[in-house]
Design an enzyme around this catalytic site. Structure first.
Site, PDB file in Angstrom:
ATOM      1  N   LYS A  71     -28.623  73.593 -45.868  1.00 19.21           N
ATOM      2  CA  LYS A  71     -27.781  72.377 -45.367  1.00 19.21           C
ATOM      3  C   LYS A  71     -27.641  72.492 -43.621  1.00 19.21           C
ATOM      4  CE  LYS A  71     -25.323  69.972 -49.019  1.00 19.21           C
ATOM      5  NZ  LYS A  71     -24.461  69.104 -49.284  1.00 19.21           N
ATOM      6  N   ASP A 126     -22.579  63.399 -46.430  1.00 14.07           N
ATOM      7  CA  ASP A 126     -21.682  63.650 -47.600  1.00 14.07           C
ATOM      8  C   ASP A 126     -20.780  63.146 -47.009  1.00 14.07           C
ATOM      9  OD1 ASP A 126     -22.978  65.533 -48.973  1.00 14.07           O
ATOM     10  OD2 ASP A 126     -23.709  67.429 -47.710  1.00 14.07           O
TER      11      ASP A 126
END
Ligand code: ATR
Length: 281
Positions: free
Chosen positions: A71, A108
């Site tokens: 990520k 997220d």
């Protein structure tokens, strides 16, 4: 499925990637909506991440998700990033633009908030105080989402205090660090408690936290979803606090990617939740 020349392609890059529930989640939605699409687990070694991302447009992919350990590294490898991704310092979603460029997003935080709203509709974000346990990548997404949602105070407690202090410096003045040893006392101020550490996950030590000082109406949520009811959530439920499990964040963070790649905004329903939960271990 039998792929055609028109099959829309997406997937998730991770190393390893076998644990990811995303193929099951997107596969459910593709079936449900009858879309000619495929969402694949893509085992990409960290050394090959740049190569793999660059290859997406050439291979006709619409984009991909990124999971551990990619990520943060992926943020620097895409052509542009959205505001949330830049602030969080990581991306979890790539969308290939009409010009073939790679757009990185971080959904997220959106997923966290959507799950919180669905699971604890009584929670009012503006003016509230949250205690966030942990200061890793997941905590950054949660903290950015909470600050943007208008919380008055976000307290961060982490085993390594420097990381909590760094986040307070980065996202302050709403965000403040509290010592790990003071996490129990800090509960007294909390309207929301979020565990972003790996403690409580299958195979990890439990989170050592007595909820004795927590106000009765405070919401408790855990990003860990294996087990679905962590010891933290079980303890909160027993004393009557509203609880929100972590699976919903995984489901909700996936919605924007699916919509961009496959052209339909999917719903997070009890059926998709059951299907993802039924994954073999
Ligand atoms: P993620 O991307 O899931 O947030 P991470 O960046 O590795 O993963 O962060 C893991 C978090 O769990 C960190 O806050 C870590 O604390 P440290 O910063 O002190 O390492 C926390 N964590 C992991 N194991 C822990 C333990 N045994 N006790 C307390 N905190 C722990």
């Amino acid at each position: 499925m039998i792929a055609s020349g028109r099959t829309r392609l997406a997937g998730v890059m991770g190393w390893p990637v076998g644990h990811s529930r995303s193929p099951r989640l997107h596969g459910f939605w593709l079936d449900h909506h009858g879309i000619d699409g495929a969402y694949l687990p893509l085992a990409v070694h960290p050394d090959d991440l740049g190569l793999a991302l660059k290859a997406l447009p050439a291979l006709g992919f619409r984009g991909c998700n990124l999971t551990v350990p990619h990520k943060e590294a992926a943020l620097a490898l895409v052509d542009r990033v959205d505001d949330a991704a830049a602030r969080i310092g990581a991306i979890n979603t790539v969308i290939i633009g009409a010009d073939g460029r790679l757009e990185g997003r971080n959904t997220d935080g959106l997923g966290f908030l959507a799950n919180l709203r669905a699971g604890a509709p009584g929670f009012t974000a503006p003016g509230a105080t949250a205690l966030v346990l942990g200061a890793g990548g997941a905590a950054r997404a949660v903290i950015v989402a909470l600050v943007d949602a208008g919380l008055a105070r976000v307290l961060v407690a982490n085993r390594s205090p420097a990381k909590a202090e760094a986040l307070a410096g980065l996202f302050g003045p709403v965000v403040g660090a509290v010592p790990w040893a003071a996490r129990g006392t800090a509960l007294a101020e909390a309207d929301l408690v979020v565990n972003t550490t790996s403690l409580g996950m299958v195979g990890q030590p439990p989170l050592d936290l007595s909820l004795a000082g927590l106000p009765a109406a405070a919401v408790v949520t855990d990003l860990v979803y294996a087990p679905l009811e962590t010891a933290l959530l079980a303890a909160a439920r027993r004393r009557g606090n509203p609880v929100v499990d972590g699976l919903g964040m995984l489901l909700h963070q996936a919605v924007p990617g699916f919509a961009a790649w496959f052209g339909v905004t999917p719903e997070v329903t009890a059926a998709v939740r059951r299907f993802v939960l039924a994954a073999p271990p």
